[in-house]
Design a protein around this motif. Structure first.
Motif, PDB file in Angstrom:
ATOM      1  N   HIS B 178       0.844  -1.200   0.000  1.00  0.00           N
ATOM      2  CA  HIS B 178       0.000   0.000   0.000  1.00  0.00           C
ATOM      3  C   HIS B 178       0.874   1.242   0.000  1.00  0.00           C
ATOM      4  O   HIS B 178       1.907   1.289   0.666  1.00  0.00           O
ATOM      5  N   TRP B 179       0.435   2.235  -0.724  1.00  0.00           N
ATOM      6  CA  TRP B 179       1.102   3.541  -0.718  1.00  0.00           C
ATOM      7  C   TRP B 179      -0.008   4.556  -0.539  1.00  0.00           C
ATOM      8  O   TRP B 179      -0.749   4.876  -1.460  1.00  0.00           O
ATOM      9  N   ILE B 180      -0.161   4.978   0.698  1.00  0.00           N
ATOM     10  CA  ILE B 180      -1.284   5.857   1.008  1.00  0.00           C
ATOM     11  C   ILE B 180      -0.761   7.062   1.767  1.00  0.00           C
ATOM     12  O   ILE B 180      -0.044   6.912   2.778  1.00  0.00           O
ATOM     13  N   ALA B 181      -1.107   8.253   1.267  1.00  0.00           N
ATOM     14  CA  ALA B 181      -0.617   9.501   1.852  1.00  0.00           C
ATOM     15  C   ALA B 181       0.899   9.440   2.069  1.00  0.00           C
ATOM     16  O   ALA B 181       1.408   9.787   3.131  1.00  0.00           O
ATOM     17  N   GLU B 182       1.583   8.947   1.056  1.00  0.00           N
ATOM     18  CA  GLU B 182       3.039   8.872   1.054  1.00  0.00           C
ATOM     19  C   GLU B 182       3.617   7.990   2.155  1.00  0.00           C
ATOM     20  O   GLU B 182       4.771   8.148   2.544  1.00  0.00           O
ATOM     21  N   GLU B 183       2.795   7.050   2.643  1.00  0.00           N
ATOM     22  CA  GLU B 183       3.285   6.055   3.591  1.00  0.00           C
ATOM     23  C   GLU B 183       3.277   4.716   2.885  1.00  0.00           C
ATOM     24  O   GLU B 183       2.258   4.332   2.295  1.00  0.00           O
ATOM     25  N   PHE B 184       4.370   4.003   2.987  1.00  0.00           N
ATOM     26  CA  PHE B 184       4.402   2.681   2.367  1.00  0.00           C
ATOM     27  C   PHE B 184       4.208   1.617   3.425  1.00  0.00           C
ATOM     28  O   PHE B 184       4.770   1.695   4.515  1.00  0.00           O
ATOM     29  N   GLN B 185       3.421   0.585   3.077  1.00  0.00           N
ATOM     30  CA  GLN B 185       3.137  -0.456   4.045  1.00  0.00           C
ATOM     31  C   GLN B 185       2.951  -1.796   3.360  1.00  0.00           C
ATOM     32  O   GLN B 185       2.349  -1.875   2.286  1.00  0.00           O
ATOM     33  N   LEU B 186       3.469  -2.839   4.005  1.00  0.00           N
ATOM     34  CA  LEU B 186       3.218  -4.205   3.520  1.00  0.00           C
ATOM     35  C   LEU B 186       2.300  -4.884   4.513  1.00  0.00           C
ATOM     36  O   LEU B 186       2.483  -4.746   5.729  1.00  0.00           O
ATOM     37  N   THR B 187       1.306  -5.620   4.005  1.00  0.00           N
ATOM     38  CA  THR B 187       0.404  -6.341   4.902  1.00  0.00           C
ATOM     39  C   THR B 187       0.270  -7.774   4.406  1.00  0.00           C
ATOM     40  O   THR B 187       0.592  -8.056   3.252  1.00  0.00           O
ATOM     41  N   PRO B 188      -0.217  -8.693   5.271  1.00  0.00           N
ATOM     42  CA  PRO B 188      -0.324 -10.094   4.843  1.00  0.00           C
ATOM     43  C   PRO B 188      -1.283 -10.275   3.664  1.00  0.00           C
ATOM     44  O   PRO B 188      -2.150  -9.432   3.432  1.00  0.00           O
ATOM     45  N   GLY B 189      -1.119 -11.367   2.964  1.00  0.00           N
ATOM     46  CA  GLY B 189      -1.944 -11.638   1.793  1.00  0.00           C
ATOM     47  C   GLY B 189      -3.428 -11.787   2.126  1.00  0.00           C
ATOM     48  O   GLY B 189      -3.793 -12.077   3.263  1.00  0.00           O
ATOM     49  N   VAL B 190      -4.266 -11.574   1.143  1.00  0.00           N
ATOM     50  CA  VAL B 190      -5.708 -11.796   1.303  1.00  0.00           C
ATOM     51  C   VAL B 190      -6.136 -12.800   0.239  1.00  0.00           C
ATOM     52  O   VAL B 190      -5.520 -12.903  -0.811  1.00  0.00           O
ATOM     53  N   MET B 191      -7.216 -13.536   0.509  1.00  0.00           N
ATOM     54  CA  MET B 191      -7.542 -14.629  -0.392  1.00  0.00           C
ATOM     55  C   MET B 191      -8.434 -14.218  -1.555  1.00  0.00           C
ATOM     56  O   MET B 191      -8.525 -14.906  -2.554  1.00  0.00           O
TER      57      MET B 191
END
Ligand code: SF4
Lengths: 412, 485
Positions: B178-191
């Motif tokens: 995710h790249w939201i409001a210039e913040e980058f984030q990794l999150t676990p997979g979704v099915m």
């Protein structure tokens, strides 16, 4: 006419242009800017059409109205196709909307010639300028230019684009006189010459520290194969001259294709697509393998063999050069072995310093053994020279008729 | 036997592998899998790495390859990487990475290639859908992608750089970015794809896809090798493939059967007239006497159309003289070089720069001088990727001489400076040698004052020791034209 209809006309009109590559741009991205876009060097194909060609750029004509009458072209004035024109704003919006959804790498913009070369170029440049200056678009832009356009406009095109090109279309003036009466080989060469000078100067300025300079990094061209009696030797000699004189990044060979509004002075049948493929292979040999045109084709045989790839054909004509010992052969010699590409040659050069080469090594590098075996010597393989002298070799190596599945794009 | 949990990433594997190497555990004694609690009380506690900085020194090429291989979905990758590591640091095979044909190296390279290809396909086939805009006008996009390998983290930086000024999320079963409001984030997979409303642009994109396809060249196999079917379900254009393929033979047949269209007459248009005028064939007289009463402009037009020797064929175009047609001084060089050929003007390349400099030092202003060459087309021979300058042959100089004479008679300069042997040969005959007759020569048929000197390209070639003195001599020769002695 709505945007969807315009797009269907103006993309259809652009599809005969073979070039769609988005490679070779200077690296840049949208960090620190206000818009979108990046270019990385290699280029990305975002989709593939059922004709096997990649879709990398939004390839459109600004308009398909045209004053010229090039007979191989669906947009020529004699043609009865529906005509349309994008406004600059529409072309800009489409590019940005597609780009933001990650459908494309950028824009390939060409245009029919309306009113005059300069008038047309101004419109084309205007789209690129708007993308760059108003929207801070940092994706790829390829602009098609017209030889007769003024040097100032070509200079502007080079400033906003990553690649510019002028289509040569046919390798001889006689061919042009018959099929594209408004086009002129000498003027096209002159325009390419001026572009090369501009690109060289820009590259110098960049080397000199002008990092901010945004400028096209290369030019390319397209020739149409099979629309006139030109031989493969005519095409390759012309390409060789163009690569040398104007430092083209690429010559695209486009097999003349039937068009919905055929002209009465065109050949009745399209050439085999294999011919286009063979030209790409031969072109590749000239640029990356050190072959000269006269080694690939001779005045007696001015056309490439459709059944045999040109490197294998050369090796069979020059059997006395083989077999070559891979442990000791020079790089230039190795590059001439059928079945060995540049990458594998360089790998083998690295490996042989550390270990003795055997057939299994080649197999693990995914080199086709049946193809290379007759031409090489390695620790566990010494072919008899006689093996090379039999005609059985040709029978064994000449491929069975296969369905063509490689295009210029796949060769990139 | 050691059963070791490699974790999910290169970092966790590396920590475990370092510990094993430090304790001298050979590859055959390691099983790389997450421990099953019923068999093991807990994951084995590994001794801390020993030695300088703790980590065994490995070639950067290995680390780079291992990082990529780690993204592969094949569970055997950890054992493979450990085997490679062991051979490098314990087995004495320090240069193993250079042996691309080694079975383990070849295997690792193949896995890495799969991973790189998958990353590339992610960059190519992620399709964003616009789902709205933030209050500040930042557009918000989402995408759904189903990669075969664990590539989201490695593939995400590309999207950050490309789409820095939009908000976006890429959802996949193997991790989300995710790249939201210039913040980058990794999150676990979704099915499942969390957003299956199509974007309005998808229809227009499909129109483009339909229109850019050439039905006369159907090549489904080539297409599928680059865009395998497993990606199709998330590409909005892919369901058109079947329909387009089915129609293609009918469409190309229809094209072939379309009645041919006759040529249409050119419209009345000033631009087309101008093109025709420029392309109109020019009669070039064989006999130089026939150009005697033509203007310089007309002569130059003929030079551009001249086919009197073979040089025109591989040059860009003729390079005719440049400068005022009533100049007091005329300079004659040999022939255009690479740069002159491209620009269509004489003396613009390195030799021209040197000439400019020498002229200025001699007190002469180039803009008042008429500059031309004895031969008007660039003669070259291929060398590597370049065009190498070649000396024109006597026959070529002779063939081109009428044009030089025509220029000479139109400009009628008071002083002519001949640069080098070719220019001298053309106007003074082959008996005149620069080395012997350098300086002022008597040639009243050419001009009232004729100066013979070297060609500036000679000054570029001459060895370093003599460069300076040769250059001074050249300037001195030019000064002979400046009115001084
Ligand atoms: S000028 Fe010729 S090539 Fe260009 S669009 Fe018109 S008809 Fe086609």
């Amino acid at each position: 006419m709505d945007l969807d209809q315009k797009l269907s006309i103006l993309a259809d009109a652009a599809k005969y242009d073979a070039s769609c590559a988005s490679s070779g741009a200077t690296k840049r991205d949208s960090l620190g800017g206000t818009g979108v876009g990046s270019t990385g060097g290699a280029g990305i194909c975002h989709s593939y059409a059922p004709d096997g060609r990649c879709i990398s750029l939004l390839k459109i004509l600004l308009t398909n109205r045209c004053l010229y009458d090039c007979h191989y072209c669906i947009n020529r004035r004699s043609s009865n196709v529906r005509r349309a024109a994008f406004t600059a704003e529409e072309a800009v919006r489409l590019t940005l909307d597609f780009y933001k959804r990650n459908y494309i790498e950028g824009l390939f913009l060409s245009s029919g010639i309306i009113r005059s070369a300069d008038h047309t170029m101004e419109q084309v440049v205007n789209v690129a300028r708007t993308l760059r200056e108003v929207h801070d678009f940092r994706g790829y832009i390829h602009l098609k230019t017209i030889p007769e356009a003024s040097p100032e406009l070509i200079e502007q095109a080079a400033r906003y684009a990553d690649r510019i090109s002028i289509n040569l279309e046919l390798p001889t003036q006689q061919g042009l006189d018959r099929l594209a009466p408004e086009k002129n080989l000498g003027r096209t060469k002159q325009a390419m010459g001026r572009i090369r000078v501009k690109l060289d100067d820009a590259a110098d300025r960049k080397r000199g520290g002008d990092r901010k300079l945004r400028h096209a990094t290369g030019q390319s061209t397209q020739v149409i194969v099979g629309a006139d009696p030109s031989t493969d030797a005519d095409f390759l000699a012309r390409s060789d001259e163009l690569y040398r004189a104007y430092r083209l990044r690429r010559v695209y060979y486009s097999a003349f294709s039937p068009i919905p509004e055929p002209s009465s002075i065109l050949p009745p049948a399209a050439p085999p697509l294999m011919r286009e493929h063979r030209l790409y292979q031969a072109d590749w040999l000239m640029r990356y393998y050190g072959f000269s045109t006269s080694e690939i084709l001779t005045p007696e045989n001015p056309n490439l063999d459709l059944h045999l790839d040109p490197k294998l054909a050369w090796a069979l004509r020059n059997r006395h050069e083989f077999p070559l010992d891979l442990q000791t052969a020079s790089r230039d010699q190795m590059l001439r072995i059928p079945g060995l590409g540049v990458k594998n040659v360089d790998r083998l050069l690295g490996i042989r310093r550390l270990t003795l080469l055997r057939l299994a090594d080649l197999a693990r590098l995914r080199i086709s053994l049946p193809k290379v075996r007759p031409f090489i010597i390695v620790a566990d393989h010494h072919p008899a020279r006689e093996g090379l002298d039999t005609d059985r070799l040709l029978a064994r190596l000449a491929p069975k008729p296969v369905q063509l599945d490689l295009f210029g794009h796949a060769l990139r | 036997m050691h059963c070791v949990d490699p974790g999910e990433s290169f970092t966790t594997w590396r920590a475990a592998a370092r510990g094993l190497v430090a304790r001298d555990v050979p590859p055959a004694e390691v099983i790389w899998e997450a421990p099953v609690t019923s068999l093991f009380e807990s994951a084995p506690v590994l001794a801390p790495p020993v030695g300088r900085g703790g980590a065994p020194a490995v070639p950067p090429a290995f680390v780079e390859l291992a990082q990529t291989v780690a993204c592969h979905a094949d569970t055997r990758r950890w054992a493979l990487l450990y085997r490679l590591l062991w051979r490098i640091v314990k087995g004495g095979e320090r240069r193993l990475m250079e042996i691309a044909s080694d079975a383990d190296v070849a295997m690792a390279r193949m896995l890495a290639k799969n991973v790189r290809r998958e990353i590339h396909k992610m960059h190519a086939f992620v399709r964003f859908r616009k789902i709205g805009e933030a209050e500040d006008g930042r557009e918000r996009f989402v995408a759904w992608f189903e990669p075969d390998h664990y590539i989201v983290e490695a593939g995400a930086p590309f999207f950050r750089k490309r789409f820095a000024n939009m908000d976006w999320s890429i959802f996949t079963p193997k991790g989300c970015a995710h790249w939201i409001a210039e913040e980058f984030q990794l999150t676990p997979g979704v099915m499942r794809n969390p957003c299956d409303d199509p974007d309005v642009m998808e229809g227009i994109w499909r129109t483009y896809y339909r229109s850019i396809f050439n039905p006369a060249r159907l090549k489904l196999k080539a297409m599928q090798s680059e865009m395998p079917k497993r990606y199709w379900k998330n590409l909005p254009e892919a369901d058109l493939i079947e329909e387009l393929s089915r129609q293609s033979s009918g469409r190309s047949q229809a094209m072939i059967e379309t009645p041919l269209r006759e040529v249409k007459r050119a419209p009345v248009n000033a631009y087309l007239d101008h093109l025709r005028e420029r392309s109109a064939p020019v009669e070039v007289p064989e006999d130089p006497a026939d150009v005697a009463d033509l203007s310089l402009t007309d002569v130059n037009r003929m030079v551009h159309a001249c086919r009197h020797c073979p040089l025109w064929e591989h040059a860009t175009g003729a390079v005719t003289g440049d400068g005022p047609d009533n100049a007091r001084i005329m300079i004659v060089g040999e022939q255009p070089g690479d740069r002159e050929d491209l620009e269509g003007r004489p003396f613009t390349g390195p030799a021209g720069k040197l000439l400019d400099q020498a002229l200025a030092e001699a007190g002469l202003d180039r803009s008042g001088i008429y500059v031309t060459n004895a031969v008007k087309h660039f003669k070259w021979t291929p060398r590597g990727k370049l065009r190498l300058h070649q000396k024109p042959a006597a026959g070529e100089i002779e063939a081109c001489k009428p044009w030089l004479l025509a220029e000479l008679s139109r400009v009628a300069p008071e002083i002519v400076i001949l640069l080098g042997g070719t220019a001298a040969g053309s106007l003074l005959g082959s008996g005149v040698k620069v080395t012997r007759h350098r300086g002022v020569v008597a040639a009243p048929h050419v001009a009232s004052r004729v100066i013979l000197t070297v060609h500036p390209s000679y000054l570029l070639r001459v060895d370093e020791l003599r460069k300076e003195s040769e250059y001074r001599q050249f300037v001195a020769d030019l000064k002979l034209a400046a009115g001084g002695s």
